[in-house]
Scaffold this motif. Structure first.
Motif, PDB file in Angstrom:
ATOM      1  N   THR A 134       0.620  -1.190  -0.170  1.00  0.00           N
ATOM      2  CA  THR A 134      -0.229  -0.096   0.171  1.00  0.00           C
ATOM      3  C   THR A 134       0.741   1.249  -0.009  1.00  0.00           C
ATOM      4  O   THR A 134       0.396   2.391  -0.140  1.00  0.00           O
ATOM      5  N   TYR A 167      -8.581   9.029  -8.499  1.00  0.00           N
ATOM      6  CA  TYR A 167      -7.492   9.142  -7.753  1.00  0.00           C
ATOM      7  C   TYR A 167      -6.979  10.440  -7.775  1.00  0.00           C
ATOM      8  O   TYR A 167      -6.536  11.231  -6.644  1.00  0.00           O
ATOM      9  N   ARG A 200      -9.121  12.820  -5.756  1.00  0.00           N
ATOM     10  CA  ARG A 200      -9.055  12.722  -4.269  1.00  0.00           C
ATOM     11  C   ARG A 200      -7.816  13.300  -3.834  1.00  0.00           C
ATOM     12  O   ARG A 200      -7.764  13.862  -2.689  1.00  0.00           O
ATOM     13  N   LEU A 229     -12.475   3.966  -0.322  1.00  0.00           N
ATOM     14  CA  LEU A 229     -11.914   4.751  -1.571  1.00  0.00           C
ATOM     15  C   LEU A 229     -10.540   4.129  -1.765  1.00  0.00           C
ATOM     16  O   LEU A 229     -10.308   3.951  -2.789  1.00  0.00           O
ATOM     17  N   ILE A 230      -9.823   3.843  -0.773  1.00  0.00           N
ATOM     18  CA  ILE A 230      -8.492   3.105  -0.989  1.00  0.00           C
ATOM     19  C   ILE A 230      -8.609   1.767  -1.316  1.00  0.00           C
ATOM     20  O   ILE A 230      -8.151   1.421  -2.263  1.00  0.00           O
ATOM     21  N   SER A 242      -9.732   1.560  -4.756  1.00  0.00           N
ATOM     22  CA  SER A 242      -8.772   2.035  -5.755  1.00  0.00           C
ATOM     23  C   SER A 242      -7.698   0.934  -6.093  1.00  0.00           C
ATOM     24  O   SER A 242      -7.499   0.623  -7.162  1.00  0.00           O
ATOM     25  N   ILE A 243      -7.290   0.478  -5.128  1.00  0.00           N
ATOM     26  CA  ILE A 243      -6.102  -0.589  -5.226  1.00  0.00           C
ATOM     27  C   ILE A 243      -6.765  -1.902  -5.639  1.00  0.00           C
ATOM     28  O   ILE A 243      -6.319  -2.417  -6.532  1.00  0.00           O
ATOM     29  N   LYS A 277      -7.532  -2.093  -9.450  1.00  0.00           N
ATOM     30  CA  LYS A 277      -6.403  -2.219 -10.405  1.00  0.00           C
ATOM     31  C   LYS A 277      -5.868  -3.759 -10.154  1.00  0.00           C
ATOM     32  O   LYS A 277      -5.361  -4.239 -11.205  1.00  0.00           O
ATOM     33  N   PHE A 310      -0.305   5.427   4.655  1.00  0.00           N
ATOM     34  CA  PHE A 310      -1.671   5.920   4.586  1.00  0.00           C
ATOM     35  C   PHE A 310      -2.416   5.618   6.140  1.00  0.00           C
ATOM     36  O   PHE A 310      -3.257   6.517   6.530  1.00  0.00           O
TER      37      PHE A 310
HETATM   38  N1  URA Z   1      -2.808   3.528  -3.651  1.00  0.00           N
HETATM   39  C1  URA Z   1      -3.790   3.348  -4.229  1.00  0.00           C
HETATM   40  O1  URA Z   1      -3.677   2.989  -5.730  1.00  0.00           O
HETATM   41  N2  URA Z   1      -4.768   3.879  -4.147  1.00  0.00           N
HETATM   42  C2  URA Z   1      -5.164   4.736  -3.050  1.00  0.00           C
HETATM   43  O2  URA Z   1      -6.425   4.953  -2.695  1.00  0.00           O
HETATM   44  C3  URA Z   1      -4.245   4.533  -2.112  1.00  0.00           C
HETATM   45  C4  URA Z   1      -3.028   3.912  -2.314  1.00  0.00           C
END
Ligand code: URA
Length: 435
Positions: A84, A165, A168, A179-180, A183-184, A187, A207
């Motif tokens: 992360t 992102y 954000r 949201l984190i 997002s992760i 992908k 984070f």
């Molecule tokens: N890494 C990401 O790809 N997205 C986030 O929201 C935080 C860390």
């Protein structure tokens, strides 16, 4: 459907349906919903949160907003490892070759650094000649023939996340669990692997500042991975001080090679072996992570992991001689030591401050367009818990620009705390989450 109604619903703490989430994500990605409405929505999520079902829906919509990579032409169980984000985290450079040496195919897409966290693609580009862009067919054949390839993100993976992102980042809405996670995981799920290993960092350079927040994030990500049909495991690991001693691209490559040779700082060595062990287990080459760890240790001890690293580097156009001669990597002209002003024990070395200072030497970017200095960064000579005498070098700052190097030196004064008592150190690996 109406955007204002959806924002109002979330502002008032109500649950959104999958259709409402899809409407927003699709509309924003296609440009029919403007930044100001998406910003308001993100802030509403920041304060009101999203439940598990909403987070799953958001992750799926973001994943489906772009390409989904097909790795089926690569034989074996493909395991993706994701961190992360942290300071001095060069584990991909180590665990990739170790896992590949143990028979787990490593077909990885990595990112660039932004802000105080580094990115694997930048680190690899510090190796003279190394190409992080590859045609899909070459990527697949390198993994099938050599066992490992690591490239920058190709195609259009989760474009909704790219846009959201970026928004954000400038609307103070990054630090939200849903949201984190979305997002992760959007992908990761689009990247085509069969299993996912998550290294969830916690501490000042992450984070998630607390273990409890990191645990909630890790559990949610594991649930979403498993719910999407991918075996998913998470490790919660410490990021209160930088990982290892080197922070900065070429400097981290050297430290990764040290670990592959059986040396290097203890924390990066221990974490890399634990992560590699978990990858070997997830890839079906060990009955449990402990057996995976033993195999990882063997691969380092008998030189197969270093050999695999050389093959990987050469396969992507890089010079494998760097493993024998670090002088072939970019070198900084300026080296400034930071000296201890008192004696005692290092109480803490704040990861975030070191990450920012390293960024300011030129090793990291402030905006996506910034060019980085691949030779710059910081090398710690002491870590939390070590004893120092007045005048001992705590770290050295590397750079090419005197002003930038001096600025980093000034910032570091606040990162290092020295006290009389030997401190209790936080555990490096806190918890492993597996369903
Ligand atoms: N890494 C990401 O790809 N997205 C986030 O929201 C935080 C860390």
């Amino acid at each position: 459907m109406n955007t204002v109604t959806i924002i109002t619903k979330k502002r008032d703490g109500k649950r959104l349906t999958k259709d409402e989430i899809e409407y927003l994500v699709k509309g924003y990605t296609e440009g029919t919903i403007p930044d100001y409405q998406m910003s308001a929505f993100l802030m509403a999520v920041y304060f009101s949160g999203m439940d598990r079902e909403e987070t799953i829906a958001l992750t799926q919509c973001m994943k489906e907003s772009g390409d989904v990579v097909d790795l089926s032409k690569i034989c074996g169980v493909k395991v993706d490892k994701h961190s992360t984000g942290g300071v001095g985290d060069k584990t991909t450079l180590i665990v990739g070759p170790v896992a590949a040496a143990c028979g787990v195919p490593v077909a990885k897409m990595s990112g660039r650094g932004l802000g105080f966290t580094g990115g694997t693609v930048d680190k690899l580009e510090a190796i003279p000649g190394f190409q992080t862009a590859m045609a899909e067919a070459d990527f697949i054949s390198q993994v099938n023939n050599e066992g490992i390839a690591v490239i920058g993100q190709t195609g259009d993976i989760a474009p909704a996340d790219k846009k959201i992102y970026a928004l954000r980042d400038v609307t103070a809405t990054v630090e939200n669990l849903s949201l984190i996670t979305s997002s992760i995981m959007s992908k990761k799920l689009a990247a085509g692997s069969d299993a996912i290993l998550l290294d969830v960092k916690c501490g000042s350079g992450a984070f998630m500042k607390t273990e409890e927040d990191a645990r909630q994030l890790a559990e949610l990500m594991v649930d979403i991975g498993e719910g999407s049909g991918k075996k998913t495991m998470a490790m919660i690991t410490d990021m209160s001080q930088p990982l290892g001693c080197a922070v900065g691209n070429a400097l981290e490559v050297m430290e990764a090679i040290d670990v592959l040779k059986g040396g290097g700082p203890e924390d990066i060595r221990v974490l890399s072996i634990a992560l590699a062990g978990a990858m070997i287990y997830l890839g079906g080459k060990a009955k449990d992570p402990e057996e995976g760890k033993a195999l990882a240790e063997q691969a380092i001890a008998n030189g197969r992991a270093l050999e695999k690293f050389k093959i990987f580097v050469a396969g992507q156009g890089g010079d494998p001689e760097i493993t024998e001669d670090y002088g072939l990597l970019p070198q900084s002209k300026i080296r400034m030591p930071f000296l201890a002003r008192e004696e005692g024990y290092i109480q803490s070395i704040d990861a975030m401050t070191i990450g920012l200072a390293s960024q300011h030497t030129g090793a990291g970017r402030e905006t996506k367009q910034d060019e980085i200095d691949l030779s710059a960064g910081i090398v710690l000579h002491k870590k939390a818990g070590d004893q120092v005498k007045k005048g001992d070098a705590v770290c050295t700052i590397y750079g090419s620009d005197v002003k930038k190097t001096e600025k980093a030196l000034e910032e570091i004064q606040n990162a290092v705390k020295i006290g009389l008592e030997r401190p209790e150190l936080p555990a490096l690996i806190k918890t492993i989450i597996e369903r």
